[in-house]
Scaffold this motif. Structure first.
Motif, PDB file in Angstrom:
ATOM      1  N   GLN A  80      78.691 -90.742 -63.769  1.00 57.53           N
ATOM      2  CA  GLN A  80      77.706 -90.052 -64.601  1.00 57.53           C
ATOM      3  C   GLN A  80      76.558 -89.547 -63.731  1.00 57.53           C
ATOM      4  O   GLN A  80      76.107 -90.236 -62.820  1.00 57.53           O
ATOM      5  N   ILE A  81      76.115 -88.364 -64.066  1.00 59.66           N
ATOM      6  CA  ILE A  81      74.969 -87.770 -63.370  1.00 59.66           C
ATOM      7  C   ILE A  81      73.759 -87.920 -64.301  1.00 59.66           C
ATOM      8  O   ILE A  81      73.849 -87.594 -65.491  1.00 59.66           O
ATOM      9  N   VAL A  82      72.663 -88.377 -63.755  1.00 52.20           N
ATOM     10  CA  VAL A  82      71.422 -88.454 -64.543  1.00 52.20           C
ATOM     11  C   VAL A  82      70.374 -87.584 -63.850  1.00 52.20           C
ATOM     12  O   VAL A  82      70.438 -87.348 -62.646  1.00 52.20           O
ATOM     13  N   SER A  83      69.474 -87.078 -64.625  1.00 49.76           N
ATOM     14  CA  SER A  83      68.359 -86.229 -64.185  1.00 49.76           C
ATOM     15  C   SER A  83      68.769 -84.797 -63.877  1.00 49.76           C
ATOM     16  O   SER A  83      68.033 -84.074 -63.178  1.00 49.76           O
ATOM     17  N   LEU A  84      69.905 -84.351 -64.401  1.00 49.08           N
ATOM     18  CA  LEU A  84      70.281 -82.940 -64.174  1.00 49.08           C
ATOM     19  C   LEU A  84      69.218 -81.978 -64.706  1.00 49.08           C
ATOM     20  O   LEU A  84      68.838 -81.028 -64.000  1.00 49.08           O
ATOM     21  N   ILE A 139      66.035 -94.058 -68.068  1.00 49.65           N
ATOM     22  CA  ILE A 139      64.791 -94.815 -67.861  1.00 49.65           C
ATOM     23  C   ILE A 139      64.947 -95.738 -66.656  1.00 49.65           C
ATOM     24  O   ILE A 139      64.095 -95.758 -65.760  1.00 49.65           O
ATOM     25  N   ASN A 140      66.050 -96.475 -66.606  1.00 45.54           N
ATOM     26  CA  ASN A 140      66.255 -97.453 -65.526  1.00 45.54           C
ATOM     27  C   ASN A 140      66.147 -96.819 -64.154  1.00 45.54           C
ATOM     28  O   ASN A 140      65.494 -97.340 -63.253  1.00 45.54           O
ATOM     29  N   GLU A 141      66.849 -95.708 -63.978  1.00 46.53           N
ATOM     30  CA  GLU A 141      66.886 -95.078 -62.652  1.00 46.53           C
ATOM     31  C   GLU A 141      65.577 -94.373 -62.325  1.00 46.53           C
ATOM     32  O   GLU A 141      65.319 -94.059 -61.165  1.00 46.53           O
ATOM     33  N   ALA A 142      64.785 -94.126 -63.334  1.00 43.11           N
ATOM     34  CA  ALA A 142      63.550 -93.363 -63.105  1.00 43.11           C
ATOM     35  C   ALA A 142      62.364 -94.252 -62.750  1.00 43.11           C
ATOM     36  O   ALA A 142      61.361 -93.777 -62.219  1.00 43.11           O
ATOM     37  N   HIS A 143      62.495 -95.540 -63.063  1.00 49.30           N
ATOM     38  CA  HIS A 143      61.384 -96.489 -62.862  1.00 49.30           C
ATOM     39  C   HIS A 143      60.702 -96.340 -61.524  1.00 49.30           C
ATOM     40  O   HIS A 143      59.495 -96.241 -61.419  1.00 49.30           O
ATOM     41  N   SER A 144      61.522 -96.433 -60.487  1.00 51.20           N
ATOM     42  CA  SER A 144      60.945 -96.460 -59.146  1.00 51.20           C
ATOM     43  C   SER A 144      61.102 -95.119 -58.454  1.00 51.20           C
ATOM     44  O   SER A 144      60.888 -95.007 -57.257  1.00 51.20           O
ATOM     45  N   PHE A 145      61.493 -94.101 -59.229  1.00 55.60           N
ATOM     46  CA  PHE A 145      61.744 -92.807 -58.588  1.00 55.60           C
ATOM     47  C   PHE A 145      60.442 -92.036 -58.477  1.00 55.60           C
ATOM     48  O   PHE A 145      59.659 -91.956 -59.429  1.00 55.60           O
ATOM     49  N   PRO A 146      60.202 -91.436 -57.322  1.00 61.43           N
ATOM     50  CA  PRO A 146      58.930 -90.732 -57.127  1.00 61.43           C
ATOM     51  C   PRO A 146      58.794 -89.519 -58.042  1.00 61.43           C
ATOM     52  O   PRO A 146      59.725 -89.154 -58.748  1.00 61.43           O
ATOM     53  N   LYS A 206      86.573 -88.879 -63.380  1.00 64.64           N
ATOM     54  CA  LYS A 206      85.901 -87.925 -64.265  1.00 64.64           C
ATOM     55  C   LYS A 206      84.394 -87.980 -63.985  1.00 64.64           C
ATOM     56  O   LYS A 206      83.909 -88.944 -63.400  1.00 64.64           O
ATOM     57  N   VAL A 207      83.697 -86.973 -64.449  1.00 67.87           N
ATOM     58  CA  VAL A 207      82.237 -86.997 -64.310  1.00 67.87           C
ATOM     59  C   VAL A 207      81.618 -86.410 -65.567  1.00 67.87           C
ATOM     60  O   VAL A 207      82.182 -85.516 -66.194  1.00 67.87           O
ATOM     61  N   GLY A 208      80.478 -86.931 -65.942  1.00 67.42           N
ATOM     62  CA  GLY A 208      79.769 -86.400 -67.113  1.00 67.42           C
ATOM     63  C   GLY A 208      78.300 -86.244 -66.784  1.00 67.42           C
ATOM     64  O   GLY A 208      77.784 -86.854 -65.841  1.00 67.42           O
ATOM     65  N   PHE A 209      77.612 -85.426 -67.580  1.00 67.99           N
ATOM     66  CA  PHE A 209      76.213 -85.139 -67.318  1.00 67.99           C
ATOM     67  C   PHE A 209      75.294 -85.783 -68.345  1.00 67.99           C
ATOM     68  O   PHE A 209      74.158 -85.371 -68.538  1.00 67.99           O
ATOM     69  N   SER A 210      75.806 -86.793 -69.025  1.00 65.59           N
ATOM     70  CA  SER A 210      74.986 -87.634 -69.891  1.00 65.59           C
ATOM     71  C   SER A 210      75.037 -89.040 -69.318  1.00 65.59           C
ATOM     72  O   SER A 210      76.093 -89.483 -68.868  1.00 65.59           O
ATOM     73  N   SER A 211      73.934 -89.714 -69.357  1.00 73.81           N
ATOM     74  CA  SER A 211      73.892 -91.060 -68.785  1.00 73.81           C
ATOM     75  C   SER A 211      72.909 -91.919 -69.571  1.00 73.81           C
ATOM     76  O   SER A 211      71.884 -91.420 -70.038  1.00 73.81           O
ATOM     77  N   PRO A 212      73.196 -93.219 -69.696  1.00 70.38           N
ATOM     78  CA  PRO A 212      72.239 -94.100 -70.357  1.00 70.38           C
ATOM     79  C   PRO A 212      71.064 -94.487 -69.459  1.00 70.38           C
ATOM     80  O   PRO A 212      70.130 -95.129 -69.910  1.00 70.38           O
ATOM     81  N   ASN A 213      71.117 -94.094 -68.187  1.00 65.83           N
ATOM     82  CA  ASN A 213      70.160 -94.636 -67.227  1.00 65.83           C
ATOM     83  C   ASN A 213      68.944 -93.751 -66.974  1.00 65.83           C
ATOM     84  O   ASN A 213      68.368 -93.770 -65.881  1.00 65.83           O
TER      85      ASN A 213
END
Lengths: 280, 631
Positions: free
Chosen positions: B397-401, B493-500, B484-491
């Motif tokens: 899954q891709i997040v932040s597209l 918030i999680n992945e964004a916490h520490s992201f600049p 497979k790959v998709g452009f919706s992700s549950p993450n």
């Protein structure tokens, strides 16, 4: 032919049957002080200008403001990177406007919707409007015109091509039209043309607090033009920011006494009128 | 003497557990642990159906293996199953190892059922039910066992399709009425919901208990029966966030069902999510699922497509790929980019490396229990997760597209086209989290070309990125199989916490955009539908692509308008769509006065939850989106 368009709003559900795209044309011969689309009143090029945005960055000394005309540079206001200024309208050729609407033709088919032309006062651009509406109709799109009908022009051709007219009755005491013979004359004449064409008509009235006290004159006028059913719209003050950005004076006409409005509706119904309150 | 006996027992137990870990196969170990779990569990006999799930005693996944999640057995196979038949087939055809643990497992199930014969008609283990009630009971019995065996996000599949014949049979016999069916379905939902918190992942409500309605049958005919409407009507009045409903729809769906779906969505429960069969099924075929199987498409816990009863697809077992990370690396690279295309090329290169670094083989837990029911485990004498299942296409899954596309559009316009500021200025801005660079941030936020706007520049850039991702993923494998790959992700918030901070104007730590949705106001529902319909979902790009939007207040009193919009979205070609009803004022009040809003249900990434159960950061995301979309 070209049309001066103020805005195109997709997905409208209160401007006629189904889901519609409403095209707001620029220019109006009235200046209703409660108007929620003040940018459509003038026929000339207005700018929306957000003074707060301009002040925020100019006063903070942003280097992005140094080339702006306000600071003595040569960059036009419309090129402000903070979008402090934007045009309130654009000129479109009739086919250009048509192309912008095509993406919603499938939605019109599914919903029984179509295109509503509002404003401003669309009849002021009737000569460009006729061929545009003709094109829409030729391609199976239902057309609704939202108008005051207070324009001295021939509406027959337009009426033949229009499925529905939403007539915005101007019976508020603030405008003084209810006693104006010209208003009654033009309204009646245009209604007769529409009636001859077979188009449907729906009558709308924007309710202001002042109308409660003018109840009798309102129903008298309605009876005179043989209207027995109206849609009532509660005036609101949501357009304040538009007035500010157009540097126009804003007066809040939003209804303060809703209970009187409900009483007004009851009295209308008791007098034999069908009244529906639109909640937007 | 007693002390000696206890001591000996303890030693034998330790030796046995060590043997289990070292000598006994993982599958046999699973069966033994499952057996212990069934023996020690407490039975709750207060439910309208027997549902043998005791979360405190469920089997735990062995250390070092990944939990089996988001699986959907074909309950039509379960309902038809006869354990005696299965035993005979296994004895006749299966290899020794598989035979031994499978037969022991079946014995364990039979013993368990017999022990609780006063709650459960054991005949159901050996025959197809006749009535709707018995069909639901058999379904729930096995569903509970799947949870008890330590599997998570256990889907329910296509229940209007599976249960219809039992309902019709009851109707014909005069044993049921439509209202009676509604009551049984409601009771089934109550039973499934009973352990919602214990079945949930990180957030209460995220159980993966989805029910699909609609879709097509083996012959391509639309599945729309009375139960389809029953489920929609039940969910309209249902006051819990779980289970959840998914509607497989297409141009074949009747106006009645689309209208009912519209009304159900507007009831504010967050269901149903809409899957566009017309796009998803051909996409699955182009990826590699057989044409004869795609009719039975189901999903993982939220929205990722798989084949019910045949897929071991683990669609979100790996970390999401943060597209913004690749861009962050690119712009911090100490080399000047002469052109935007050069920068884009570098970004894509970094993105490709990132995708490859995330994608790797996974050691999964086994499931002899699933192996009894999934194709083709018995035929192959292989465990479900070890080559037994027909399909093992795992997903990324891709997040932040949306954030990435917006950042790139900003770089192109303001750095390269208008030369308003330099890339160095941008790097300084985000490195300081925009402190001292609020002017740059405000410019970035005001670009009218943004993700979700169907303008050709936005669409083409998005397509370039998604095509590249597809090209990279096409070359990868997980456990020897296509990915497979998709452009919706549950993450988001999680992945964004520490992201600049990022060049779409986002501050450090701010959540990423949700799925295929606008990052802020300025893009309305019809625009995002148009935009989503212009994207390419072919080849690998099938692991979930959800248009996520908040329904404008104007539509809330006009279900027929919403129905038309759903119909149009299907025709135009969105992949999937989930629509939320959020009122900003209500949400704000719910934060201040939760006691007044105990029943408020909202849609989170792919499930519904009570608003009060959400962590604060999730509440804030919903409030922020509600405010933005209302404007």
């Amino acid at each position: 032919m070209h049309l001066r368009v103020s805005n195109i709003q997709r997905g409208c559900v209160f401007d006629g049957p189904g889901v519609r795209t409403t095209v707001f044309l620029k220019g109006c011969n009235l200046r209703c002080p409660w108007c929620c689309n003040p940018e459509t009143q003038s026929v000339s090029d207005d700018l929306f200008f957000d003074q707060d945005v301009c002040d925020q960055f100019r006063e903070s000394g942003s280097r992005l403001c140094t080339s702006c005309k306000i600071k003595g540079g040569d960059r036009d206001l419309l090129n402000c990177p903070f979008c402090a200024a934007e045009n309130s309208s654009e000129i479109l050729l009739e086919y250009q406007l048509y192309e912008k609407l095509e993406c919603d033709f499938p939605l019109f088919r599914h919903s029984g919707g179509g295109v509503t032309i509002s404003g401003g006062e669309p009849l002021l651009q009737i000569h460009a409007l006729n061929p545009f509406v003709r094109r829409l109709k030729k391609n199976g799109v239902a057309v609704c015109i939202e108008t005051t009908l207070f324009v001295d022009t021939q509406v027959d051709e337009l009426a033949r091509q229009t499925d529905l007219f939403i007539v915005d009755l101007k019976l508020q005491s603030e405008l003084g039209l209810i006693d104006n013979p010209e208003y009654y004359s033009l309204l009646s004449r245009n209604l007769a043309s529409i009636s001859n064409s077979g188009s449907r008509v729906v009558f709308r009235l924007v309710y202001l607090d002042s109308m409660y006290d003018c109840f009798k004159s309102i129903i008298s006028f309605l009876r005179k033009i043989k209207v027995d059913s109206i849609e009532l719209l509660k005036a609101h003050g949501l357009a304040k920011s538009k007035y500010t950005r157009l540097n126009l004076p804003f007066i809040d006409y939003s209804v303060k006494d809703s209970s009187k409005m409900m009483l007004f509706i009851s009295m209308m119904r008791e007098s034999g009128f069908a009244v529906s309150l639109l909640s937007l | 003497m007693l002390f000696v006996v206890r001591r000996v027992r303890s030693i034998i137990s330790r030796i046995w557990h060590k043997l289990e870990r070292t000598v006994i196969s993982k599958e046999l170990s699973y069966v033994l642990a499952f057996s212990r779990s069934l023996k020690s569990m407490r039975i709750n006999d207060s439910t309208p159906f027997f549902y043998p799930f005791d979360p405190s005693k469920r089997r735990t996944t062995p250390v070092g293996t990944t939990i089996l999640c988001s699986n959907t057995v074909d309950y039509s196979v379960v309902l038809l199953s006869d354990l005696n038949d299965i035993k005979r087939t296994i004895r006749r055809n299966c290899k020794l190892g598989f035979r031994v643990h499978s037969l022991i497992l079946i014995t364990v199930i039979e013993s368990f059922a017999r022990r609780h014969a006063k709650y459960f008609n054991t005949e159901l283990l050996y025959s197809e039910p006749v009535s709707l009630r018995d069909a639901i009971q058999k379904l729930l019995f096995y569903n509970a066992l799947f949870w008890q065996a330590g599997h998570w996000h256990v889907g329910l599949g296509r229940l209007d399709f599976v249960l219809n014949k039992y309902y019709l049979n009851d109707l014909e016999q005069g044993h049921i009425t439509p209202d009676g069916a509604k009551m049984l379905i409601s009771e089934m939902l109550k039973v499934l919901n009973k352990d919602m918190k214990e079945k949930s992942g990180e957030i209460s409500g995220d159980t993966g208990q989805y029910i699909i309605i609609g879709g097509i049958d083996e012959d391509g005919n639309a599945v729309e029966n009375e139960l389809t409407s029953v489920f929609l009507n039940v969910f309209k009045d249902y006051d819990k966030p779980d289970p959840k409903l998914i509607l497989r729809a297409s141009h074949m769906s009747s106006d009645t069902i689309i209208s009912l779906a519209s009304e159900t969505i507007l009831s504010g429960k967050g269901s149903p999510l809409i899957v566009n069969d017309s796009v998803v099924l051909p996409s699955m075929q182009s990826f590699g699922y057989e044409s004869k199987d795609v009719y039975n498409m189901g999903t993982s816990a939220c929205w990722e497509p798989l084949i019910i009863g045949k897929s071991f697809d683990q669609n979100n077992s790996l970390p999401s790929i943060v597209a913004l990370k690749a861009l962050d690396q690119t712009i911090h690279f100490p080399v000047a980019f002469e052109t935007f295309d050069a920068l884009l090329s570098s970004f894509l290169d970094n993105l490709g490396k990132q995708i490859k670094s995330v994608c790797h083989d996974i050691s999964f837990d086994c499931s002899p229990l699933y192996s009894l029911f999934f194709d083709d485990c018995i035929g192959r004498s292989k465990d479900y997760s070890r080559g037994g299942a027909k399909y093992s296409f795992h997903g990324l899954q891709i997040v932040s597209l949306p954030n990435t596309v917006n950042a790139l559009l900003n770089i192109r316009r303001f750095v390269f086209d208008n030369q308003l500021f330099s890339l160095e200025d941008c790097v300084s801005a985000i490195d300081s989290d925009y402190s001292g660079y609020e002017d740059i941030r405000q410019v970035l936020l005001r670009n009218d070309l943004r993700f979700g706007n169907p303008h050709s520049d936005v669409v083409s850039l998005t397509r370039v990125i998604t095509q590249f991702v597809d090209d990279v993923v096409s070359s990868l494998q997980i456990n020897g199989n296509k990915v497979k790959v998709g452009f919706s992700s549950p993450n988001y918030i999680n992945e964004a916490h520490s992201f600049p901070a990022s060049l779409d104007g986002r501050h450090k730590g701010e959540p990423f955009a949700v799925h295929i949705s606008p990052v802020s106001d300025g893009v309305d529902l019809l625009e995002i539908i148009d935009f989503a319909s212009f994207l390419d979902y072919s080849n690998c790009r099938i692991n979930g692509n959800v248009v996520d939007f908040i329904i404008p207040p104007a539509y809330q009193s006009k279900p027929e308008a919403l129905a038309s919009i759903i119909r149009t979205a299907l025709d135009k070609g969105v992949f999937e769509m989930q629509l939320n009803i959020l009122d900003y004022d209500t949400l704000v009040d719910a934060v201040k006065h939760p006691e007044k809003h105990s029943g408020l249900i909202v849609r989170v990434w792919g499930f519904s939850a009570f608003f009060n159960d959400l962590p604060d950061e999730y509440k804030l995301v919903l409030i922020t989106r509600a405010k933005a979309y209302a404007s």
